[in-house]
Design an enzyme around this catalytic site. Sequence first.
Site, PDB file in Angstrom:
ATOM      1  N   ASP A  67      -9.318 -14.600  48.092  1.00  0.00           N
ATOM      2  CA  ASP A  67      -8.183 -14.810  47.179  1.00  0.00           C
ATOM      3  C   ASP A  67      -8.535 -15.823  46.089  1.00  0.00           C
ATOM      4  O   ASP A  67      -9.591 -16.464  46.121  1.00  0.00           O
ATOM      5  CB  ASP A  67      -6.965 -15.306  47.979  1.00  0.00           C
ATOM      6  CG  ASP A  67      -7.319 -16.447  48.949  1.00  0.00           C
ATOM      7  OD1 ASP A  67      -6.519 -16.704  49.849  1.00  0.00           O
ATOM      8  OD2 ASP A  67      -8.395 -17.039  48.803  1.00  0.00           O
ATOM      9  N   ASN A 135       2.560 -20.975  57.642  1.00  0.00           N
ATOM     10  CA  ASN A 135       3.632 -19.952  57.751  1.00  0.00           C
ATOM     11  C   ASN A 135       3.056 -18.604  58.183  1.00  0.00           C
ATOM     12  O   ASN A 135       3.710 -17.575  58.075  1.00  0.00           O
ATOM     13  CB  ASN A 135       4.376 -19.807  56.407  1.00  0.00           C
ATOM     14  CG  ASN A 135       3.450 -19.336  55.291  1.00  0.00           C
ATOM     15  OD1 ASN A 135       2.241 -19.199  55.493  1.00  0.00           O
ATOM     16  ND2 ASN A 135       4.015 -19.066  54.127  1.00  0.00           N
ATOM     17  N   HIS A 137       0.395 -17.059  56.883  1.00  0.00           N
ATOM     18  CA  HIS A 137      -0.249 -16.201  55.871  1.00  0.00           C
ATOM     19  C   HIS A 137      -1.750 -16.110  56.122  1.00  0.00           C
ATOM     20  O   HIS A 137      -2.374 -17.026  56.627  1.00  0.00           O
ATOM     21  CB  HIS A 137       0.083 -16.645  54.455  1.00  0.00           C
ATOM     22  CG  HIS A 137      -0.597 -17.882  53.955  1.00  0.00           C
ATOM     23  ND1 HIS A 137       0.098 -18.990  53.520  1.00  0.00           N
ATOM     24  CD2 HIS A 137      -1.895 -18.191  53.780  1.00  0.00           C
ATOM     25  CE1 HIS A 137      -0.753 -19.911  53.101  1.00  0.00           C
ATOM     26  NE2 HIS A 137      -1.966 -19.442  53.260  1.00  0.00           N
ATOM     27  N   GLU A 142       1.637 -13.579  52.101  1.00  0.00           N
ATOM     28  CA  GLU A 142       2.723 -14.414  52.592  1.00  0.00           C
ATOM     29  C   GLU A 142       3.649 -13.621  53.520  1.00  0.00           C
ATOM     30  O   GLU A 142       3.573 -12.373  53.573  1.00  0.00           O
ATOM     31  CB  GLU A 142       3.531 -14.947  51.385  1.00  0.00           C
ATOM     32  CG  GLU A 142       2.742 -15.855  50.461  1.00  0.00           C
ATOM     33  CD  GLU A 142       2.672 -17.300  50.962  1.00  0.00           C
ATOM     34  OE1 GLU A 142       2.661 -17.497  52.193  1.00  0.00           O
ATOM     35  OE2 GLU A 142       2.608 -18.211  50.124  1.00  0.00           O
TER      36      GLU A 142
END
Length: 240
Positions: A67, A135, A137, A142
Amino acid sequence: MKIIKVKSYGELSRKVADFFTDEIRGNPKITIGFATGETPLGLYKELVKLYKLKKIDFSKVKSFNLDEYYPIRRKDKNSFYNYMFKNLFDKVNINKRNINFLNGESKDFEKECLDYELRIKNNPIDLQILGVGINGHIGFNEPGSKENSKTRLVNLSKETIRRNSRFFKGSIKIPNKALTMGIKTILSSKKIILLIYGKDKKKAIKSLIKGKINSEWPVSFLKNHKDLIVFVENSLLSKS
Ligand code: GLP
């Protein structure tokens, strides 16, 4: 899913580096998917040490990174491009022509993502390294990401922006978007190594090991992968 428990960050970094040495020795032309963030930094330090001891040869290795923030200049000190060159690529003998990176400066992000998917299709990833966000991801997929998602532009969650801002001290404001390999892209890798360390990752590892597949915890999609190895800090697996 194979789980390897480690007692310390140093042990995690050393064990994964030894695993890498075997994988690259077994397939010198291996295509590796790299991750960024704090967790893999110890691994990269170990890989540089092994390279200097002539125990690893990166000359035929091909790389893809998971990413990149968007938009961001490649030379920006907070870009993932800069992170990889600073922590690994400038310190080993990887051929720069074999490095593939999502371009945070691209004017046409849709074309950039399609082109990246094509390059991965033509050079399937043999070994993908992953960390996990607090979280859940993976990459920048996400919560709410779809299992069939491909490389694309995403909005970063408030939680991710807040947590990742720690790297953007006194410089440009952290972008609120990113280009990321999709879940489907990640799952197409032949082998996945997931590195989990730090008490704030307890919920994420629980969602992978104990929970059902759930798009609110994208890391849980990895349950479907046929060759996943999880290196995890022992204390994260305790009941409490
Ligand atoms: C970033 C990266 C992820 C990484 C995650 C966890 O958002 N896009 O690839 O796994 O954060 O990073 P850390 O290891 O710093 O907790």
